[in-house]
Design an enzyme around this catalytic site. Structure first.
Site, PDB file in Angstrom:
ATOM      1  N   LYS A   1       1.560   1.545   1.993  1.00 51.49           N
ATOM      2  CA  LYS A   1       1.441   2.916   1.500  1.00 51.49           C
ATOM      3  C   LYS A   1       0.026   3.393   1.762  1.00 51.49           C
ATOM      4  O   LYS A   1      -0.950   2.727   1.389  1.00 51.49           O
ATOM      5  CB  LYS A   1       1.774   2.979   0.012  1.00 51.49           C
ATOM      6  CG  LYS A   1       1.775   4.402  -0.550  1.00 51.49           C
ATOM      7  CD  LYS A   1       2.281   4.419  -1.988  1.00 51.49           C
ATOM      8  CE  LYS A   1       2.388   5.837  -2.514  1.00 51.49           C
ATOM      9  NZ  LYS A   1       2.916   5.885  -3.888  1.00 51.49           N
TER      10      LYS A   1
ATOM     11  N   GLY B   1       5.853  11.000   0.439  1.00 52.50           N
ATOM     12  CA  GLY B   1       5.981  11.683  -0.836  1.00 52.50           C
ATOM     13  C   GLY B   1       4.685  12.354  -1.201  1.00 52.50           C
ATOM     14  O   GLY B   1       3.727  12.404  -0.409  1.00 52.50           O
ATOM     15  N   GLY B   2       4.642  12.865  -2.421  1.00 58.49           N
ATOM     16  CA  GLY B   2       3.459  13.579  -2.850  1.00 58.49           C
ATOM     17  C   GLY B   2       2.220  12.715  -2.921  1.00 58.49           C
ATOM     18  O   GLY B   2       1.100  13.216  -2.821  1.00 58.49           O
TER      19      GLY B   2
ATOM     20  N   LEU C   1       8.589   4.860   7.039  1.00 67.14           N
ATOM     21  CA  LEU C   1       9.699   4.691   6.104  1.00 67.14           C
ATOM     22  C   LEU C   1       9.954   5.938   5.276  1.00 67.14           C
ATOM     23  O   LEU C   1      11.066   6.197   4.855  1.00 67.14           O
ATOM     24  CB  LEU C   1       9.432   3.507   5.167  1.00 67.14           C
ATOM     25  CG  LEU C   1       9.500   2.106   5.788  1.00 67.14           C
ATOM     26  CD1 LEU C   1       9.086   1.056   4.765  1.00 67.14           C
ATOM     27  CD2 LEU C   1      10.904   1.812   6.291  1.00 67.14           C
ATOM     28  N   GLY C   2       8.900   6.714   5.005  1.00 69.35           N
ATOM     29  CA  GLY C   2       9.074   7.907   4.196  1.00 69.35           C
ATOM     30  C   GLY C   2       7.738   8.447   3.748  1.00 69.35           C
ATOM     31  O   GLY C   2       6.673   7.861   3.992  1.00 69.35           O
TER      32      GLY C   2
ATOM     33  N   VAL D   1       4.584   6.043   3.587  1.00 68.14           N
ATOM     34  CA  VAL D   1       4.944   4.624   3.547  1.00 68.14           C
ATOM     35  C   VAL D   1       5.454   4.210   4.922  1.00 68.14           C
ATOM     36  O   VAL D   1       6.239   4.929   5.543  1.00 68.14           O
ATOM     37  CB  VAL D   1       6.013   4.350   2.472  1.00 68.14           C
ATOM     38  CG1 VAL D   1       6.302   2.850   2.381  1.00 68.14           C
ATOM     39  CG2 VAL D   1       5.551   4.872   1.117  1.00 68.14           C
TER      40      VAL D   1
ATOM     41  N   ASP E   1       6.554   8.620 -14.327  1.00 65.85           N
ATOM     42  CA  ASP E   1       7.382   9.296 -13.321  1.00 65.85           C
ATOM     43  C   ASP E   1       8.644   8.485 -13.037  1.00 65.85           C
ATOM     44  O   ASP E   1       9.059   8.334 -11.892  1.00 65.85           O
ATOM     45  CB  ASP E   1       6.597   9.508 -12.030  1.00 65.85           C
ATOM     46  CG  ASP E   1       7.270  10.551 -11.121  1.00 65.85           C
ATOM     47  OD1 ASP E   1       7.078  10.457  -9.889  1.00 65.85           O
ATOM     48  OD2 ASP E   1       7.985  11.438 -11.627  1.00 65.85           O
TER      49      ASP E   1
END
Length: 892
Positions: free
Chosen positions: A41, A21-22, A18-19, A26, A134
């Site tokens: 995740k 990040g830092g 799905l994606g 995911v 964040d």
């Protein structure tokens, strides 16, 4: 390292990424025990090796697991396998706020709704002792049920030292801070000054980030900007962003103040709890225009004296704001007596409720969508809701619009002189509705209307019967009266002139309004006078001008009201406004100097293109022009199409050579149709304002035109029987609207009536075996596609169910095609031994023009359609432009 599809993590099967990040990757996964789709995740190996990052990952698990809130992503499970730590969360369907903001600012009602939900989610987290640290648009998802707050990967557990309500026994012992002194953790654009300085973050840091997010939602712009990271940090630490109201003047001042307080540099000057912030936002959402008069919730530890002074200050600010609005809107009795600044602003409509433009209304053309009350305080417009148009009302001093009950399917609204009622058209009727409440009232029948105006004597004048006549009816209802008009003009978009003795309107015998006329009609004598050549949709302005549309622009010409004549050169006010066929220019004026308009340019300019059943288009090399209904020759090698210019003529386009040849040379010509043998083209001709003909001639232009019929009514060719012995056409009469007729091509060629009801029937199309005719009717209250047996018009079948126009048979006779708004539909049918039809299916959607008549044709292979594509593809219109004191433009 990426995890491949099919990998098992405990009971969870990975489906797709799905994606990333830092703080992790995911994946979409399936819970094999409960057979549900979830999001997983994973902290990758190279990050898990770092103790600090692993602690952050575990922190997110603890943070999210302690929260149960409808606007916070739910944590279902945690696990570890083969050195991989993972979280199992609900899979959220929707788009991130960051992606939504790429399309521009959000409407104010959405800003308030989403802001309240996010603030409530923060309040839940803060009460549990969790600071997000964040908060940013990328960590907020927009779903059908509202917002979802994501990614607590930088969240911090803290003791209750800032008003946070937590349980001391439930808090973990903090032995080491994840961030050393002076370390910056988060995303620069949304970080509070104390975070940038490396100081400890608390709940008020989230409130600062929240303010930055709300500012961006309301303005479509970043709160702070900089050419480098250093300059961005400097802006956050030392500068104040422009007030939201300077970017979006219609923003409620109360919301402006809430955001400004969120963005205070000193944490002590911000809202101290997300709870107070949530309550304030909810109050603004409920308070409407009265939001100015409320004293915001004050922070704790403020003295009674400060509260009193703040109350007085806010009350004075509210009074000043009210006075400013009335001054800007030009409420003086003499609009041009003093100089006022020209103010421009935009009104954003909800994405799900775009303005109802060309695809709504009978035949989908010539309907205006916006109107202003005479004093300019109220805006009414037609917008799409649940697949139909509906009227909405909004005060320009407020930020919410409300739907007007009972106005489903409505178009072309106009105000009463006192601004307390609206007239509009719906279901072949002229109606009115009180804005104080109550159901709409039907005044009279009105078939194919093109605009109305409400006079000071409480009568309504409207363009009736497809613009052929002007009619008048009492605003209380009753029989309508056809107004005397000695020139028998085709009239469009009337407006009463001051005093109510004369009406201004536009005349158009062609479908390109740039070649029409603007006319004044005396209601007493029936005498008419042309005041301008070229233009449409005229409106009289209290500045002493006739304001009208021409060539995709709004122009104003000085006008002497006593002599009823233009006294000077027209000047262009605004270019690039939306204008539909027949001159339905999308703009409105108030008496006192407010102008509302829609951008977009002429809607009738298009490009010829081939489109297949999947919606893939391939444009022709032909230029973009004002094309009318297209007709392909039986062999598919030539195209007959009217093109509007100084005249309206039928042209023949040869595909192999890529050239146009003019076919017609006199009159105004429209709706061409090839004969089955491909030798001739029949078309409709206006030879005079009161004489309409069907004419045919050889397609190679080697012989003159032959008149087939002459009538005082409009007769439009529709379809040939396969053997060429019958021509089905539609007649438009003022009494029964559209009816279907037949013209035999053998014997004495006397036309005869085939189908006549009290409803409109148009667009006849013969089946290939000649035993059925498909057509369109509004007998259900909206246009739908029907099929009847032929020659006996019995055995009626309804084909479409949610609206339909422009029906055609496939070359093999096994499929019916039609248009539903911007959707193109297909229906599998059989005609022998009896008629049967399957359920309609959507083939594709597209920005193809709905010109008067049938605006597409089918290639002989049955796999391609020739269509007219908008020259500039336009997304659904969700923005209105407002100009206050536009009179001042005439002084420049």
């Amino acid at each position: 390292m990426k995890i491949g599809a099919g990998t098992k993590l405990g009971p969870y099967e990975i489906l797709s990424p799905l994606g990333a990040g830092g703080m992790g990757e995911v994946y979409r996964a399936r819970d094999t025990r409960l057979d549900r789709i979830v999001a997983i995740k994973v902290l990758p190996d190279h990050l898990a090796m770092h103790t600090e990052l692993r602690q952050r990952f575990e922190r997110e698990a603890r943070a999210v697991s302690s929260l149960n809130h409808p606007h916070i992503c739910t944590l279902h499970d945690i696990g570890s396998q083969d050195g991989l730590d993972y979280l199992v969360m609900e899979l959220i369907e929707g788009e991130s706020l960051a992606d939504r903001l790429l399309k521009g600012l959000l409407p104010t009602d959405q800003v308030l709704r989403y802001s309240t939900q996010i603030a409530d989610a923060l309040d839940k987290a803060h009460r549990a002792g969790i600071v997000h640290r964040d908060l940013k648009p990328a960590n907020i998802m927009l779903t059908k049920s509202g917002t979802k707050l994501l990614d607590f990967g930088l969240a911090k557990m803290q003791a209750s030292d800032s008003g946070l309500v937590t349980s001391a026994t439930s808090l973990p012992t903090e032995r080491h801070s994840l961030t050393g002194e002076g370390t910056i953790l988060g995303t620069f654009q949304y970080m509070a000054p104390e975070q940038l300085e490396g100081r400890e973050a608390d709940a008020r840091s989230d409130i600062f980030a929240f303010g930055a997010v709300v500012y961006e939602m309301a303005t479509g712009k970043k709160t702070f900007t900089g050419k480098s990271q250093a300059s961005l940090i400097g802006a956050i630490l030392h500068t104040e962003p422009p007030a939201i109201s300077t970017v979006q003047p219609m923003t409620p001042p109360a919301l402006d103040r809430v955001v400004k307080r969120c963005l205070a540099k000193d944490p002590d000057d911000r809202w101290q709890t997300a709870r107070d912030l949530t309550m304030e936002l909810a109050w603004i959402a409920e308070g409407g225009s009265q939001a100015e008069l409320r004293v915001p919730v004050m922070a704790q530890h403020k003295t009674r004296e400060r509260v009193m002074w703040a109350s007085a200050s806010f009350a004075l600010a509210a009074i000043a704001a009210a006075i400013l609005f009335w001054v800007l809107a030009g409420r003086s009795t003499s609009p041009l007596s003093t100089s006022k600044p020209v103010k421009r602003m935009t009104i954003k409509l909800p994405d799900a409720e775009p303005l109802a433009l060309a695809k709504f209304g009978p035949l989908g053309i010539g309907r205006t969508a916006v109107t202003l009350s005479p004093d300019g305080s109220l805006l009414a417009y037609a917008a799409e809701r649940n697949g139909k148009s509906q009227l909405f009302l909004r005060a320009l001093s407020q930020f919410d619009a409300r739907p007007i009950p009972g106005t489903e399917g409505a178009n072309s609204p106009f105000f009463s002189p006192d601004g307390r009622s609206l007239g509009f058209f719906s279901e072949n009727k002229l109606k009115k509705v009180s804005l104080q409440g109550g159901e709409p009232v039907t005044l009279c029948e009105s078939r194919m209307p093109h605009g109305g105006t409400w006079g000071p004597d409480d009568t309504i004048v409207f363009a009736d019967s497809e613009g052929v006549y002007l009619s008048r009816v009492s605003a209380s209802g009753g029989s309508k009266e056809v107004l005397p008009n000695k020139s028998e003009d085709r009239a469009f978009y009337p407006q009463f002139l001051p005093g109510g003795k004369a009406v201004l309107y536009s005349v158009n015998t062609q479908y390109n309004p740039d070649y029409g006329q603007i006319v004044v009609l005396s209601l007493a004598t029936g005498e008419r006078r042309v005041v301008l050549e070229g233009g449409a949709n005229p409106r009289y302005s209290a500045s002493g001008h006739v304001v009208f549309a021409r060539a995709g622009a709004i122009l104003a010409a000085p006008f002497d009201l006593s002599r009823l004549e233009v006294t000077g050169q027209a000047v262009t006010l605004i270019e690039g406004i939306r204008i539909e066929e027949w001159g339905a220019a999308q703009f409105a004026l108030s008496t006192e100097g407010t102008l509302v308009y829609v951008s977009g340019g002429p809607a009738w300019i298009g490009k010829l293109t081939w489109v297949d059943h999947q919606g893939i288009s391939k444009p022709l090399a032909a230029p973009a022009q004002a094309y009318g209904p297209v007709s392909l020759s039986p062999d598919g090698q030539r195209l007959a199409v009217p093109v509007a210019g100084a005249t309206s003529d039928v042209w023949v386009y040869e595909f192999t050579r890529g050239t146009f040849t003019r076919l017609t040379v006199e009159g105004s010509n429209y709706r061409p149709l090839w004969t089955p043998d491909g030798r001739r083209v029949v078309y409709y001709r206006i030879s005079s304002p009161s004489q309409f003909q069907m004419v045919w001639q050889l397609a190679d232009g080697s012989d003159g035109a032959e008149v087939l019929t002459t009538s005082k009514y409009t007769w439009l060719p529709g379809s040939w029987s396969t053997d060429g012995k019958l021509l089905a056409f539609q007649e438009h009469s003022p009494d029964t609207g559209f009816d279907l007729w037949m013209l035999p091509m053998e014997g004495d060629r006397q036309p005869y009536l085939w189908l006549k009801t009290k409803f409109n029937e148009w667009g006849p199309a013969f089946s290939r075996d000649g035993k059925w005719i498909a057509y369109v009717s509004d007998e259900s209250g909206q246009y739908e596609v029907y099929v009847r047996s032929f020659p006996d018009p019995g055995g009626k079948r309804q084909i479409s169910t949610t609206g339909g126009e422009e029906v055609r048979w496939s070359p093999d006779g096994r499929t019916l095609f039609y248009r539903e708004g911007l959707k193109w539909m297909s229906v599998a049918v059989q005609t022998q031994p009896e008629f049967r039809a399957d359920a309609p299916k959507v083939m594709f959607e597209g920005p193809y023009l709905n010109v008067p008549g049938v605006s597409y044709d089918i290639a002989p292979d049955g796999q391609h359609f020739l269509m007219i594509e908008e020259n500039q593809k336009q997304a659904p219109t969700t923005q209105l432009n407002v100009v206050l004191n536009w009179f001042e433009e005439l002084k420049r």
